[in-house]
Design an enzyme around this catalytic site. Structure first.
Site, PDB file in Angstrom:
ATOM      1  N   CYS A  72      58.492 103.303   3.663  1.00 31.03           N
ATOM      2  CA  CYS A  72      58.356 104.647   3.151  1.00 31.03           C
ATOM      3  C   CYS A  72      58.790 104.663   1.518  1.00 31.03           C
ATOM      4  CB  CYS A  72      59.199 105.597   4.005  1.00 31.03           C
ATOM      5  SG  CYS A  72      60.861 105.400   3.836  1.00 31.03           S
ATOM      6  N   ASN A 103      63.431 104.804   1.988  1.00 34.65           N
ATOM      7  CA  ASN A 103      64.278 103.825   2.790  1.00 34.65           C
ATOM      8  C   ASN A 103      65.468 104.435   3.350  1.00 34.65           C
ATOM      9  OD1 ASN A 103      65.295 100.559   3.538  1.00 34.65           O
ATOM     10  ND2 ASN A 103      64.037 101.735   4.900  1.00 34.65           N
ATOM     11  N   CYS A 132      64.831 107.905   5.160  1.00 37.35           N
ATOM     12  CA  CYS A 132      64.510 108.858   5.949  1.00 37.35           C
ATOM     13  C   CYS A 132      63.446 108.394   7.191  1.00 37.35           C
ATOM     14  CB  CYS A 132      63.908 110.106   5.433  1.00 37.35           C
ATOM     15  SG  CYS A 132      65.126 110.910   4.292  1.00 37.35           S
ATOM     16  N   ARG A 133      62.154 108.161   6.574  1.00 38.61           N
ATOM     17  CA  ARG A 133      61.169 107.907   7.715  1.00 38.61           C
ATOM     18  C   ARG A 133      61.089 106.606   8.077  1.00 38.61           C
ATOM     19  NH1 ARG A 133      56.398 109.913   3.665  1.00 38.61           N
ATOM     20  NH2 ARG A 133      58.280 109.037   2.330  1.00 38.61           N
ATOM     21  N   SER A 134      60.978 105.584   7.330  1.00 38.20           N
ATOM     22  CA  SER A 134      60.996 104.116   7.768  1.00 38.20           C
ATOM     23  C   SER A 134      62.131 103.614   8.601  1.00 38.20           C
ATOM     24  CB  SER A 134      60.677 103.277   6.683  1.00 38.20           C
ATOM     25  OG  SER A 134      61.692 103.193   5.638  1.00 38.20           O
ATOM     26  N   ASP A 158      57.007 113.490   4.135  1.00 38.56           N
ATOM     27  CA  ASP A 158      58.346 113.217   3.460  1.00 38.56           C
ATOM     28  C   ASP A 158      59.269 114.604   3.618  1.00 38.56           C
ATOM     29  OD1 ASP A 158      60.522 112.531   1.921  1.00 38.56           O
ATOM     30  OD2 ASP A 158      59.285 112.290   0.307  1.00 38.56           O
TER      31      ASP A 158
HETATM   32  P1  4NP Z   1      61.911 108.725   2.573  1.00 38.95           P
HETATM   33  O1  4NP Z   1      62.371 109.953   1.985  1.00 38.95           O
HETATM   34  O2  4NP Z   1      60.760 108.002   1.865  1.00 38.95           O
HETATM   35  O3  4NP Z   1      61.287 108.862   4.033  1.00 38.95           O
HETATM   36  O4  4NP Z   1      63.043 107.590   2.779  1.00 38.95           O
HETATM   37  C1  4NP Z   1      62.907 110.033   0.803  1.00 38.95           C
HETATM   38  C2  4NP Z   1      64.033 109.772   0.253  1.00 38.95           C
HETATM   39  C3  4NP Z   1      64.545 109.868  -0.901  1.00 38.95           C
HETATM   40  C4  4NP Z   1      63.549 110.152  -1.908  1.00 38.95           C
HETATM   41  C5  4NP Z   1      62.287 110.434  -1.681  1.00 38.95           C
HETATM   42  C6  4NP Z   1      62.104 110.472  -0.319  1.00 38.95           C
HETATM   43  N1  4NP Z   1      64.280 110.449  -3.232  1.00 38.95           N
HETATM   44  O5  4NP Z   1      63.626 110.576  -4.108  1.00 38.95           O
HETATM   45  O6  4NP Z   1      65.213 109.841  -3.344  1.00 38.95           O
END
Ligand code: 4NP
Length: 154
Positions: A7, A10, A12-14, A123
């Protein structure tokens, strides 16, 4: 067989996908036969635990993400893994840019591969609690389909 979820951050989703797949593989008796990891296209959360909202929502469904730490995906992952699964189209585009021409790994959009209700895992980072539940709902369904595929490939 090695599977990598990717994702943006790294956190939340992955990591959720990693925790859910590990849990389902254990339940299927396939724990030792398939390696699972996750990574982000971005570099903001290298070495960090998963987002506290992600960890809490996962814990309530029996997935322990506490040992996971953020890392950034790299071109070498295309040699180390057999299957790289992106959470959304933007992650997929970034991975296509990174992919070496001699890549071993197959690259795909996780939900689209199994023709689920959505093509992408939204997201949840800037949204509310419901987003984290939706991530879990989508990833539980997709991991069920992935386990079926992996069983067939072993
Ligand atoms: P992820 O979510 O891609 O599912 O881990 C996010 C986590 C952090 C950020 C964006 C998306 N960020 O902008 O810091």
């Amino acid at each position: 067989m090695r599977v990598l979820f990717v994702c943006l951050g790294n956190i939340c989703r992955s990591p959720t996908a990693e925790g859910v797949l590990r849990h389902k593989l254990r339940a299927a008796g396939l724990e030792g036969r398939i390696e699972v990891d996750s990574a982000g296209t971005g570099d903001w959360h290298i070495g960090k635990s998963a987002d506290v909202r992600t960890r809490q929502a996962a814990q309530l469904r029996g997935y322990d993400l506490s040992a996971l730490r953020g890392r950034q995906v790299s071109a070498t992952d295309f040699a180390a893994f057999d299957l790289i699964l992106a959470m959304d189209s933007s992650n997929l585009r970034d991975l296509q840019q990174l992919r070496p021409s001699n890549a071993k790994a197959e690259l795909d959009l996780f939900l689209r591969r199994y023709q689920l209700a959505l093509d992408e895992v939204p997201d949840p980072y800037y949204g509310g609690e419901a987003g984290f539940e939706q991530v879990l709902d989508l990833l539980e369904h997709a991991c069920d389909a992935l386990v079926v595929e992996l069983k067939g490939r072993l």
